[in-house]
Design a protein around this motif. Sequence first.
Motif, PDB file in Angstrom:
ATOM      1  N   SER A  65      10.746   4.325   1.979  1.00 37.42           N
ATOM      2  CA  SER A  65       9.847   5.452   2.209  1.00 37.42           C
ATOM      3  C   SER A  65      10.480   6.739   1.699  1.00 37.42           C
ATOM      4  O   SER A  65      11.639   7.057   2.025  1.00 37.42           O
ATOM      5  N   LEU A  66       9.721   7.473   0.913  1.00 39.81           N
ATOM      6  CA  LEU A  66      10.211   8.754   0.391  1.00 39.81           C
ATOM      7  C   LEU A  66      10.527   9.736   1.511  1.00 39.81           C
ATOM      8  O   LEU A  66      11.344  10.648   1.326  1.00 39.81           O
ATOM      9  N   TRP A  67       9.854   9.563   2.649  1.00 41.44           N
ATOM     10  CA  TRP A  67      10.073  10.489   3.760  1.00 41.44           C
ATOM     11  C   TRP A  67      11.524  10.450   4.267  1.00 41.44           C
ATOM     12  O   TRP A  67      11.972  11.397   4.918  1.00 41.44           O
ATOM     13  N   ASN A  68      12.248   9.370   3.949  1.00 42.29           N
ATOM     14  CA  ASN A  68      13.599   9.183   4.495  1.00 42.29           C
ATOM     15  C   ASN A  68      14.706   9.682   3.577  1.00 42.29           C
ATOM     16  O   ASN A  68      15.882   9.581   3.932  1.00 42.29           O
ATOM     17  N   MET A  74      14.384  10.300  -4.098  1.00 41.10           N
ATOM     18  CA  MET A  74      12.934  10.242  -4.297  1.00 41.10           C
ATOM     19  C   MET A  74      12.593  10.121  -5.775  1.00 41.10           C
ATOM     20  O   MET A  74      11.754   9.288  -6.168  1.00 41.10           O
ATOM     21  N   ASP A  75      13.231  10.917  -6.601  1.00 41.75           N
ATOM     22  CA  ASP A  75      12.940  10.879  -8.040  1.00 41.75           C
ATOM     23  C   ASP A  75      13.317   9.534  -8.645  1.00 41.75           C
ATOM     24  O   ASP A  75      12.572   8.972  -9.473  1.00 41.75           O
ATOM     25  N   ALA A  76      14.469   8.996  -8.261  1.00 39.18           N
ATOM     26  CA  ALA A  76      14.909   7.706  -8.796  1.00 39.18           C
ATOM     27  C   ALA A  76      13.986   6.578  -8.333  1.00 39.18           C
ATOM     28  O   ALA A  76      13.672   5.664  -9.107  1.00 39.18           O
ATOM     29  N   LEU A  77      13.549   6.631  -7.084  1.00 36.99           N
ATOM     30  CA  LEU A  77      12.656   5.598  -6.556  1.00 36.99           C
ATOM     31  C   LEU A  77      11.294   5.656  -7.235  1.00 36.99           C
ATOM     32  O   LEU A  77      10.717   4.617  -7.598  1.00 36.99           O
ATOM     33  N   ILE A  78      10.761   6.857  -7.432  1.00 35.36           N
ATOM     34  CA  ILE A  78       9.479   7.015  -8.125  1.00 35.36           C
ATOM     35  C   ILE A  78       9.566   6.472  -9.544  1.00 35.36           C
ATOM     36  O   ILE A  78       8.656   5.773 -10.031  1.00 35.36           O
ATOM     37  N   GLU A  79      10.670   6.753 -10.213  1.00 34.34           N
ATOM     38  CA  GLU A  79      10.857   6.261 -11.584  1.00 34.34           C
ATOM     39  C   GLU A  79      10.837   4.731 -11.611  1.00 34.34           C
ATOM     40  O   GLU A  79      10.239   4.118 -12.504  1.00 34.34           O
ATOM     41  N   ALA A  92       0.212   0.216  -3.551  1.00 34.50           N
ATOM     42  CA  ALA A  92       0.185   0.183  -2.091  1.00 34.50           C
ATOM     43  C   ALA A  92       1.384   0.920  -1.508  1.00 34.50           C
ATOM     44  O   ALA A  92       1.266   1.635  -0.502  1.00 34.50           O
ATOM     45  N   MET A  93       2.543   0.740  -2.150  1.00 27.56           N
ATOM     46  CA  MET A  93       3.745   1.426  -1.672  1.00 27.56           C
ATOM     47  C   MET A  93       3.580   2.941  -1.781  1.00 27.56           C
ATOM     48  O   MET A  93       3.924   3.702  -0.873  1.00 27.56           O
ATOM     49  N   LEU A  94       2.995   3.401  -2.881  1.00 27.03           N
ATOM     50  CA  LEU A  94       2.820   4.846  -3.077  1.00 27.03           C
ATOM     51  C   LEU A  94       1.783   5.418  -2.119  1.00 27.03           C
ATOM     52  O   LEU A  94       2.018   6.439  -1.454  1.00 27.03           O
ATOM     53  N   THR A  95       0.633   4.771  -2.041  1.00 26.99           N
ATOM     54  CA  THR A  95      -0.442   5.312  -1.195  1.00 26.99           C
ATOM     55  C   THR A  95      -0.131   5.165   0.289  1.00 26.99           C
ATOM     56  O   THR A  95      -0.774   5.813   1.116  1.00 26.99           O
ATOM     57  N   ARG A  96       0.821   4.307   0.627  1.00 30.91           N
ATOM     58  CA  ARG A  96       1.242   4.221   2.021  1.00 30.91           C
ATOM     59  C   ARG A  96       1.813   5.551   2.508  1.00 30.91           C
ATOM     60  O   ARG A  96       1.821   5.843   3.708  1.00 30.91           O
ATOM     61  N   HIS A  97       2.264   6.367   1.579  1.00 31.36           N
ATOM     62  CA  HIS A  97       2.810   7.681   1.947  1.00 31.36           C
ATOM     63  C   HIS A  97       1.722   8.660   2.373  1.00 31.36           C
ATOM     64  O   HIS A  97       2.031   9.764   2.817  1.00 31.36           O
ATOM     65  N   PHE A  98       0.448   8.276   2.180  1.00 30.78           N
ATOM     66  CA  PHE A  98      -0.636   9.104   2.727  1.00 30.78           C
ATOM     67  C   PHE A  98      -0.589   9.110   4.253  1.00 30.78           C
ATOM     68  O   PHE A  98      -1.151   9.999   4.886  1.00 30.78           O
ATOM     69  N   GLN A 142       7.121  17.856  -0.982  1.00 31.22           N
ATOM     70  CA  GLN A 142       8.012  17.119  -1.878  1.00 31.22           C
ATOM     71  C   GLN A 142       7.567  15.669  -2.031  1.00 31.22           C
ATOM     72  O   GLN A 142       7.556  15.117  -3.137  1.00 31.22           O
ATOM     73  N   VAL A 143       7.205  15.056  -0.918  1.00 29.23           N
ATOM     74  CA  VAL A 143       6.816  13.647  -0.939  1.00 29.23           C
ATOM     75  C   VAL A 143       5.487  13.447  -1.659  1.00 29.23           C
ATOM     76  O   VAL A 143       5.370  12.649  -2.594  1.00 29.23           O
ATOM     77  N   LEU A 144       4.467  14.167  -1.220  1.00 26.97           N
ATOM     78  CA  LEU A 144       3.118  13.903  -1.706  1.00 26.97           C
ATOM     79  C   LEU A 144       2.906  14.382  -3.137  1.00 26.97           C
ATOM     80  O   LEU A 144       2.113  13.799  -3.880  1.00 26.97           O
ATOM     81  N   THR A 145       3.609  15.426  -3.546  1.00 27.58           N
ATOM     82  CA  THR A 145       3.526  15.850  -4.943  1.00 27.58           C
ATOM     83  C   THR A 145       4.033  14.748  -5.861  1.00 27.58           C
ATOM     84  O   THR A 145       3.431  14.452  -6.900  1.00 27.58           O
ATOM     85  N   ARG A 146       5.130  14.119  -5.471  1.00 24.38           N
ATOM     86  CA  ARG A 146       5.685  13.028  -6.271  1.00 24.38           C
ATOM     87  C   ARG A 146       4.762  11.809  -6.267  1.00 24.38           C
ATOM     88  O   ARG A 146       4.605  11.131  -7.288  1.00 24.38           O
TER      89      ARG A 146
END
Length: 628
Positions: free
Chosen positions: A94-97, A103-108, A126-132, A153-157
């Motif tokens: 989770s990007l929140w953690n 966060m940038d490396a995980l998104i990449e 699903a992993m990305l939209t779970r951050h909603f 930071q999280v939702l922009t990414r």
Amino acid sequence: MGVELREDLEMEDGVYSEYDLALHVKDVLLSVSSGDVVSVDNYRELVGRLYPRERHSPDEVAKLVASLKGLSGAASYIDSSVHVGLLSPLFAMSLWNYGPDVMDALIELIISLAASSGKYLDLCLAMLTRHFETPSNFLEKLKLPYGLTKKDQVLTRVHSALKDIADLVPLSPARIVTIVSDRLELYRKMKGTTAHALVIYVENMLKLEGSALGEFVRVSMLTKVVELLLHLDVEMGSWDKVLQDHGIFQMELEDVDDFTEDFLNDGTEQLREVTTNDITLKSFAEKLDSLMVLTFEHLESCEGGGRLSEVFQTLLETFGNKVLTTCKSKFVQFVMFYACALDPVNCGEEFATNLVEIFVYDANLTCLRMRAVAYLASYLSRAMFMSATIVAQTLKRLVGWCFDYVKTKKGGINPESDKLFYSACQAIMYLLCFRMRSMMDDPQSKSLLAGLPLESILRTEISPLKACVPSIVKEFLWQANAAGLFMAEEFDFDDGLESEYSLAWGGKEELHKLFPFDPCLLKKSDRFIRPNFVYWSMVHRTYDEDKEDSSDEDVDEAFAVDNVENVMDYEILQCLEEQQFGFDEVDNALNKMSITPKDSLHNRFGGAINKPVRMPSRIRPSTSPESL
């Protein structure tokens, strides 16, 4: 080589280029099946770095970033059948953690996986939209500047990644729609979902609609939002029987004197004890109110960005397919009302025209047509932003339809076969109760009104005056009499209780009592609606006598006592302004519609008017809009 690189990676971040990192990870991934002890250790250590920890040291963060970057470069070598142990913790991250570097490396990595193989697309989306869904332990932090910064930071990414994946995989927007919609349905059903958490999820859905993906997801996102609002709205209505069983909300329209502060306080206390499936009425109302405000704000941003017309077309279609076909929605229709208020010339007029078209031309959908004409009358009566010209044009079409109808009818009252006619007649009378004075004050509208064959329609053997709601008929006749349209006392009309004919054509849905745009009683939503809304207490009627009052305070004090026909909207406004009107009283006030109650006609038709009406100062508009 694998061991040497692994040891070097543990020394310091940045020793090797991203190419070297990818090469090392590729070797680790390919060697998993070899059974070599060293290779297995390397793989286990790589996987271990993906699992969450309570805290990460700077060295651990550097190693995690290096591992994620290496996996990004070797994404095409990740095998779902061999590397299950790696994929499981990866998609659970989770990007929140984490901080920005992780966060940038995980998104990449997620983008690389989505583009490398179609079989990972849904998992990545699903992993990305779970951050909603904001983690429950983070919701309170969103009240602080740090929390809001983290959320951004999280939702922009997340949204940027969704856009990048859509560019690389053209089919991904369709999958996003399905995943987000299905997840919303599950999220809605989860016990304990707070209003705040639900708002954040919907906020992201609307952000998707307003993004570069909007062209592909607009219809689905807006439709799902409206469906959610409608669900909450209807769920609030399902409490009617529960509340009645507790003896709280049984007041009739005429029992205005009993609508006191003591009653409200007592009723509120009783209602706090009522629960169904651990969800209270207040919880539904809070969620609905917050989501309505979020939707209103989104509409404002659409209007500011020049996109309102596009969004409105979707809303109009959704309204026709969802809201108009639903019985007893109390609030969700105000989404359409507010969209029209933002652009009266285009959206406002198109909504009215659309309702007229449904009523006139949908020949096989009688109940839908009845709802449409009720919505039309209520909308034009309450929408301060709609001009007298539109009202006049609409009345002309409705009266023309009724006139053509009665020319083909013979015999007496038949509530079942003539219910569409009765619904149109009631809509005409209801609309004129609100607008007759403004039309009579405008020469062009007055001429049009005088030329309408109203009297011919009302005197027909089908007898609409006997079949419509008596309070509306009485108010209409009284105003028509004062305006000199015809002599009201010449009509055969019993001003007693509601007739069996009215109940019959209204049916189980009580369409004879459908006034969809009665005052909106959601606290936060009210501030958007009120500036654009005509309350009954604001209406200048044809029998009103203009005179100067000694003081506004005297008027306010005597207002509720002297003018029974105004007291309902007045009470609602007062309670909203003083924030004493809790969600617990929503159904009670809605049942007390702001149309003229019994005994509002202090004298018979044609009699003297002893107590002219004057609006209280606190709700009197400073200027008179065109339509009033």
